[in-house]
Design a protein around this motif. Structure first.
Motif, PDB file in Angstrom:
ATOM      1  N   GLU A   1      34.154  29.193  37.703  1.00  0.00           N
ATOM      2  CA  GLU A   1      34.811  30.161  36.904  1.00  0.00           C
ATOM      3  C   GLU A   1      34.798  29.416  35.560  1.00  0.00           C
ATOM      4  O   GLU A   1      34.614  30.272  34.542  1.00  0.00           O
TER       5      GLU A   1
ATOM      6  N   CYS B   1      39.044  37.519  33.370  1.00  0.00           N
ATOM      7  CA  CYS B   1      39.542  38.048  34.552  1.00  0.00           C
ATOM      8  C   CYS B   1      38.631  37.343  35.736  1.00  0.00           C
ATOM      9  O   CYS B   1      38.899  37.635  36.869  1.00  0.00           O
ATOM     10  N   TYR B   2      37.856  36.464  35.254  1.00  0.00           N
ATOM     11  CA  TYR B   2      36.723  35.649  36.411  1.00  0.00           C
ATOM     12  C   TYR B   2      36.200  36.833  37.081  1.00  0.00           C
ATOM     13  O   TYR B   2      36.030  36.598  38.500  1.00  0.00           O
ATOM     14  N   GLU B   3      35.413  37.673  36.327  1.00  0.00           N
ATOM     15  CA  GLU B   3      34.807  38.631  37.088  1.00  0.00           C
ATOM     16  C   GLU B   3      33.569  38.339  38.178  1.00  0.00           C
ATOM     17  O   GLU B   3      33.476  39.123  38.910  1.00  0.00           O
ATOM     18  N   ASN B   4      33.239  37.123  38.105  1.00  0.00           N
ATOM     19  CA  ASN B   4      32.057  37.003  38.838  1.00  0.00           C
ATOM     20  C   ASN B   4      32.549  35.626  39.772  1.00  0.00           C
ATOM     21  O   ASN B   4      31.613  34.984  40.382  1.00  0.00           O
TER      22      ASN B   4
ATOM     23  N   VAL C   1      38.234  36.440  42.907  1.00  0.00           N
ATOM     24  CA  VAL C   1      38.691  37.816  42.307  1.00  0.00           C
ATOM     25  C   VAL C   1      37.828  38.941  42.951  1.00  0.00           C
ATOM     26  O   VAL C   1      36.653  38.881  42.851  1.00  0.00           O
TER      27      VAL C   1
ATOM     28  N   HIS D   1      36.709  41.760  41.521  1.00  0.00           N
ATOM     29  CA  HIS D   1      36.646  42.178  39.834  1.00  0.00           C
ATOM     30  C   HIS D   1      36.777  43.757  39.969  1.00  0.00           C
ATOM     31  O   HIS D   1      37.193  43.975  38.808  1.00  0.00           O
ATOM     32  N   ASP D   2      35.892  44.440  40.676  1.00  0.00           N
ATOM     33  CA  ASP D   2      36.111  45.888  40.708  1.00  0.00           C
ATOM     34  C   ASP D   2      37.476  46.461  40.676  1.00  0.00           C
ATOM     35  O   ASP D   2      37.831  47.254  39.903  1.00  0.00           O
TER      36      ASP D   2
ATOM     37  N   ARG E   1      39.232  45.422  37.277  1.00  0.00           N
ATOM     38  CA  ARG E   1      38.801  45.971  36.151  1.00  0.00           C
ATOM     39  C   ARG E   1      39.398  47.514  36.225  1.00  0.00           C
ATOM     40  O   ARG E   1      39.734  47.890  35.096  1.00  0.00           O
TER      41      ARG E   1
ATOM     42  N   LEU F   1      44.724  42.623  34.369  1.00  0.00           N
ATOM     43  CA  LEU F   1      43.824  41.448  34.594  1.00  0.00           C
ATOM     44  C   LEU F   1      44.902  40.232  34.877  1.00  0.00           C
ATOM     45  O   LEU F   1      44.180  39.249  35.563  1.00  0.00           O
TER      46      LEU F   1
ATOM     47  N   TYR G   1      46.237  34.946  37.002  1.00  0.00           N
ATOM     48  CA  TYR G   1      45.185  36.118  37.163  1.00  0.00           C
ATOM     49  C   TYR G   1      45.318  37.045  38.310  1.00  0.00           C
ATOM     50  O   TYR G   1      45.702  36.545  39.458  1.00  0.00           O
TER      51      TYR G   1
END
Length: 474
Positions: free
Chosen positions: A328, A385-388, A392, A394-395, A398, A403, A451
């Motif tokens: 992260e 938002c630590y999208e990878n 999380v 993430h979809d 978002r 977030l 988060y």
């Protein structure tokens, strides 16, 4: 008496903040530093909103704000002409400003907070060797010309650009230098300049960057391509005044409290973890000071690492869970390095076409709320938002637009539920009843760092999330 859980190497803002984060998680620790005492110069100045959210959770944000100065935007000039003034009012946080707080004051505040809990720093203690095993880490620490051995469960390097923890543990990094040279002072400044905003002044011979503080103003001058001054290796106050007077005669530099010269190094560690050894802050990422994200990114590294160490120490998660720290935070370090590099390139370009495009964009596009919001939330790090991350979804996050929930930061996970759920969840999850959630979901899972982790309509989805990420559900 047994040794503490964690050895923190480095007592700058990052190391001291890690100590406070570990206290919140109930972990014991020791802090050492080879220096003789705290920083006395201003160094890092800007505290962003995400760091302030962390400090609020740690319990001393009001005192920090009392000691600093609220900065509410950025004023951008070209040859003394105001291009635009971009306010920070679109930052998605109740702390919708930047706090100007010199590093020496930040360290004093953090040391005072540690002292309230009986924690002091072992100054003039130098790490000289590290050896780790599956059971722990054995280190040699030099003090008064004598080396002693100690064992800890984990070691964290918060010891800066020349990190001994990074080098002794075998962690590697990729670096390159930017062809840029700067002079810097903290001084009394008068004239036609805003004292409530950061000021960026573009000039053909080099930019000037100014951050107001309570008792002075930080002034940074670029001299990379200025034929008259680019050879300077030190910052002499009289010469500094001369440079500023030639470029912006409407500004006067008076009393100088501190001066320095610096170059820009861009570095990123290949990994932030090697077994039981971790690195944070400048030990893992260094970049341009444009955007003021260096110290803030380091402090947020410690917030991410501390709650994960707490969960493993308490047996709530497996050791493999700690891999998520590097996953992260290295991604964030990479993004910060790229963003600050682009800002620096934009601010220091000598290409006449790029300069015209830059000035046009600032003059016109910066009036658009969508642009202002993206820039402000990016620099304030409130849009992370630590999208990878596998931690999380993430979809969902978002799409929800929510977030983070700073009010639920701590050492427990929080499950927001549409009903007063009595489901059997691990003891490290607290349930909070709410009347409405984004995405028409029945549940929202929030990490201990505030988060958003995921949304769900069935409790089995929450349990599967914990199983997948190596948590103990018993």
């Amino acid at each position: 008496m047994s040794n503490p859980d964690v050895l923190i190497v480095g007592a700058g803002p990052v190391g001291l903040n890690l100590g406070l984060c570990l206290l919140k998680q109930g972990l014991s620790f020791r802090i050492i530093d080879k220096k003789s005492g705290p920083t006395t110069s201003s160094n890092a100045v800007g505290v962003n909103c995400r760091t302030m959210e962390v400090w609020e959770s740690l319990g001393f944000i009001d005192e920090a704000i009392k000691r600093g100065l609220k900065v509410h935007g950025t004023s951008l000039y070209s040859d003394s002409e105001l291009l635009n003034q971009v306010k920070f009012d679109l930052i998605e946080s109740k702390h919708d400003f930047m706090l100007a707080l010199p590093q020496a004051h930040t360290e004093k505040l953090l040391l005072e907070e540690l002292a309230k809990n009986g924690i002091t720093v072992d100054w003039e203690h130098e790490l000289t060797s590290i050896n780790q095993s599956p059971e722990g880490v054995t280190v040699a620490i030099k003090h008064n010309e004598k080396d002693d051995e100690f064992s800890y469960r984990w070691v964290v390097g918060c010891d800066g650009y020349r990190s001994s923890v990074r080098d002794l543990s075998g962690l590697t990094r990729a670096c390159h230098d930017l062809p840029l040279h700067f002079l810097m002072v903290d001084a009394e400044v008068s004239g036609e300049i805003s004292t409530s905003t950061v000021n960026i002044l573009f000039h053909d011979k080099g930019m000037i960057f100014m951050i107001p503080m309570r008792d002075s103003i930080r002034v940074v001058v670029e001299i990379s391509t200025d034929e008259e001054y680019k050879h300077l290796k030190t910052c002499e106050p009289d010469i500094f005044r001369e440079i500023v007077a030639k470029r912006y005669p409407k500004i006067n530099i008076g009393r100088v409290d501190w001066s320095s010269a610096f170059y820009i190094h861009e570095c990123l560690a290949d990994n932030y973890r090697n077994g039981r050894i971790f690195i944070t802050g400048d030990a893992s990422h260094t970049h341009s000071p444009m955007g003021g994200q260096g110290m803030n990114t380091g402090i947020q590294d410690t917030w991410n690492l501390a709650w994960k160490l707490g969960q493993v120490k308490r047996g709530e998660a497996a050791d493999t869970f700690l891999d998520s720290y590097s996953l992260e935070r290295r991604a964030i370090g990479h993004d910060v390095l790229e963003r600050s590099g682009k800002l620096t390139t934009m601010a220091t370009t000598t290409n006449p076409i790029l300069k015209r495009l830059r000035n046009f964009g600032i003059h016109h596009l910066a009036d658009w709320d969508i642009v202002r919001s993206k820039v402000a939330n990016g620099l304030s790090q409130s849009n992370i938002c630590y999208e990878n991350s596998p931690l999380v979804k993430h979809d969902q996050v978002r799409k929800s637009g929510q977030l983070k929930y700073p009010e639920y930061q701590g050492n427990k996970w929080t499950l927001l539920a549409l009903n007063d759920s009595k489901d059997q969840l691990p003891s490290y999850v607290q349930i909070v009843s709410v009347k409405q959630l984004p995405l028409h979901a029945h549940y929202c899972l929030i990490r201990p760092d505030g988060y958003t982790a995921m949304y769900a309509n069935d409790i089995t989805e929450i349990l599967e999330y914990f199983r997948k990420n190596h948590f103990n559900l018993k």
